[in-house]
Scaffold this motif. Structure first.
Motif, mmCIF file in Angstrom:
data_model
loop_
_atom_site.group_PDB
_atom_site.id
_atom_site.type_symbol
_atom_site.label_atom_id
_atom_site.label_comp_id
_atom_site.label_asym_id
_atom_site.label_seq_id
_atom_site.Cartn_x
_atom_site.Cartn_y
_atom_site.Cartn_z
ATOM 1 N N ARG A 364 0.832 -1.200 0.000
ATOM 2 C CA ARG A 364 0.000 0.000 0.000
ATOM 3 C C ARG A 364 0.869 1.253 0.000
ATOM 4 O O ARG A 364 0.634 2.204 -0.756
ATOM 5 N N ALA A 368 1.254 3.990 -3.351
ATOM 6 C CA ALA A 368 0.428 5.166 -3.076
ATOM 7 C C ALA A 368 0.557 6.237 -4.162
ATOM 8 O O ALA A 368 -0.419 6.931 -4.469
ATOM 9 N N PRO A 372 -2.958 4.874 -6.987
ATOM 10 C CA PRO A 372 -3.763 5.141 -5.787
ATOM 11 C C PRO A 372 -4.942 4.188 -5.626
ATOM 12 O O PRO A 372 -5.319 3.851 -4.495
ATOM 13 N N GLU A 373 -5.516 3.740 -6.740
ATOM 14 C CA GLU A 373 -6.662 2.826 -6.643
ATOM 15 C C GLU A 373 -6.242 1.490 -6.043
ATOM 16 O O GLU A 373 -6.915 0.949 -5.153
ATOM 17 N N ASP A 376 -5.627 1.928 -2.399
ATOM 18 C CA ASP A 376 -6.875 1.931 -1.626
ATOM 19 C C ASP A 376 -7.382 0.514 -1.388
ATOM 20 O O ASP A 376 -7.862 0.185 -0.293
ATOM 21 N N THR A 377 -7.282 -0.321 -2.414
ATOM 22 C CA THR A 377 -7.683 -1.725 -2.256
ATOM 23 C C THR A 377 -6.856 -2.404 -1.179
ATOM 24 O O THR A 377 -7.376 -3.142 -0.329
ATOM 25 N N ALA A 379 -5.280 -0.894 1.276
ATOM 26 C CA ALA A 379 -5.624 -0.303 2.576
ATOM 27 C C ALA A 379 -6.856 -0.977 3.162
ATOM 28 O O ALA A 379 -6.938 -1.207 4.379
ATOM 29 N N ASN A 380 -7.818 -1.314 2.299
ATOM 30 C CA ASN A 380 -9.014 -2.012 2.767
ATOM 31 C C ASN A 380 -8.668 -3.412 3.281
ATOM 32 O O ASN A 380 -9.245 -3.881 4.275
#
Length: 423
Positions: A364, A368, A372-373, A376-377, A379-380
């Motif tokens: 992640r 970054a 970014p997408e 974000d995945t 990070a989830n």
């Protein structure tokens, strides 16, 4: 902004600053000198206390994600500054390598835990643990075409210079239980370690997954058999080719002391395991399943992975290594003689979740800027997997004072016992 309820874990710069302040306050007891440089040219600082004939060495910051060792070093050095007679009773000079991997520590810095309820997810937003070949306690294996890291070479020179009675290496795992690894048995050390952990309310890891060829003295103690060490290997690299075992030529006892940031009482469970083969299969599928999720994310952003900025490439490389070694780790678990304890399978279950969590956290950060997408995945996934860990193992934060207390008390007791037996 809320003020932290305990001192922030020290950064590399703070370690040097606080060490200099201690020397200024106790110049007759403490002194500070550089003993080498990191790959990026940062100094490796050695803080020394006392002037006894016996030499003892403590190494902190060997792993970038384990800053608690630096806090423990400062705590013990401060004790010696105020009570130099403790050193005189041991007849020793005690040396503290403040941070063996300052480059890695800088890349990992950012997490500011606040008590009483710090966040496991926040911890992993700043996570970094180098790939195995970039960890300074790792020395090149026979036939391996790489030179020792500058930090490794500096530590080896220091061990050759000091020929210490004991070498302590201070570690701090994110989640699990406390344990100690000893390169030889010293009467009384295991008992003292267990008593300290009990006083501090830190569960012991009944059967650690580290050191698969070491002799288990449950709970929480591993001892290297006298006839082992040559070519010994764990799933992440050669254990025998390490700065832990290098000073055995001088009769040095090395003690690796591990304390958790979040403890999981389940790792201490001494009840018999009901179905060991089924448990092994279950934890293996957890590890492989989560690494498959990570591989799917990477497959969708190959260009962004290749374009990671140079300063973030170590994050990407370390994450990829964890994903790549996952199958061999599962194979090693399946091939080992199975433990009879439920606690062991709790330890493996935490490892099965920790490995992909670390990889997701580092990816992640690495992606970054370039995707970014995908970041974000990831990070989830970090958020989801942290919650799974917390729910599955009833995690409890271990106060920093208890983490450093386990390090400090174990070092003092072990040094006393090692010196009493002639070193």
């Amino acid at each position: 902004m809320r003020t932290p309820l305990h001192p922030v874990l020290p950064t590399v710069d703070e370690l040097e600053r606080r060490a200099r302040a201690l020397v200024t306050a106790a110049p007759g007891v403490l002194r500070l000198r550089p003993v080498g440089e990191s790959r990026a040219g940062r100094p490796l600082w050695l803080l020394s206390a006392g002037r006894g004939d016996r030499q003892i060495l403590t190494v902190a910051g060997a792993h970038a994600n384990e800053p608690v060792g630096g806090a423990s070093v400062l705590r013990l050095a401060r004790l010696f500054a105020h009570r130099p007679e403790a050193l005189e009773r041991l007849g020793c000079t005690w040396h503290f390598l403040l941070c063996l991997d300052p480059d890695g520590a800088r890349l990992a810095h950012g997490w500011m835990p606040e008590e009483p309820e710090p966040s496991l997810e926040e911890c992993h937003r700043h996570f970094y643990r180098p790939a195995f070949a970039r960890q300074p306690e790792s020395l090149p294996a026979p036939g391996e075409e790489r030179a020792p890291l500058p930090e490794s070479a500096a530590l080896v020179r220091l061990l050759d210079e000091l020929r210490p009675v004991a070498q302590f290496t201070l570690h701090g795992i994110e989640v699990g239980g406390a344990f100690v690894m000893l390169t030889r048995e010293v009467p009384g050390v295991a008992r003292a370690f267990r008593e300290t952990a009990a006083r501090l309310r830190i569960p012991l890891d009944r059967h650690p997954s580290d050191g698969p060829d070491w002799r288990l003295d449950p709970p929480g103690v591993l001892v290297l058999p006298g006839d082992h060490g040559t070519g010994e290997r764990d799933p992440s690299g050669f254990v025998a080719e390490s700065t832990w075992l290098y000073p055995r030529r001088y009769g040095t006892l090395t003690a690796l002391v591990e304390t958790p940031a979040w403890c999981a009482p389940a790792v201490s469970d001494a009840r018999p395991a009901v179905a060991p083969e089924r448990e092994i299969a279950r934890v293996g599928e957890v590890l492989l399943g989560q690494t498959r999720e990570l591989s799917a994310v990477l497959d969708g952003c190959e260009g962004a992975v290749a374009a990671v900025p140079e300063e973030l490439a170590p994050l990407r490389d370390a994450a990829r290594e964890l994903i790549d070694v996952a199958p061999s780790i599962v194979d090693s678990w399946a091939s080992e003689e199975q433990s009879a304890y439920r606690g062991h399978f709790a330890t493996l279950g935490i490892s099965a979740r920790r490995i992909p969590l670390r990889a997701a956290a580092m990816l992640r950060r690495a992606l970054a800027r370039t995707d970014p997408e995908a970041a974000d995945t990831l990070a989830n996934l970090v958020r989801e997997w942290c919650r799974e860990l917390e729910k599955a193992y009833d995690l409890r934060w271990v106060p920093v004072s208890a983490q450093t207390g386990l390090h400090v008390r174990t070092m003092i007791d072990t040094a006393r016992l090692a010196c009493a037996t002639g070193g």
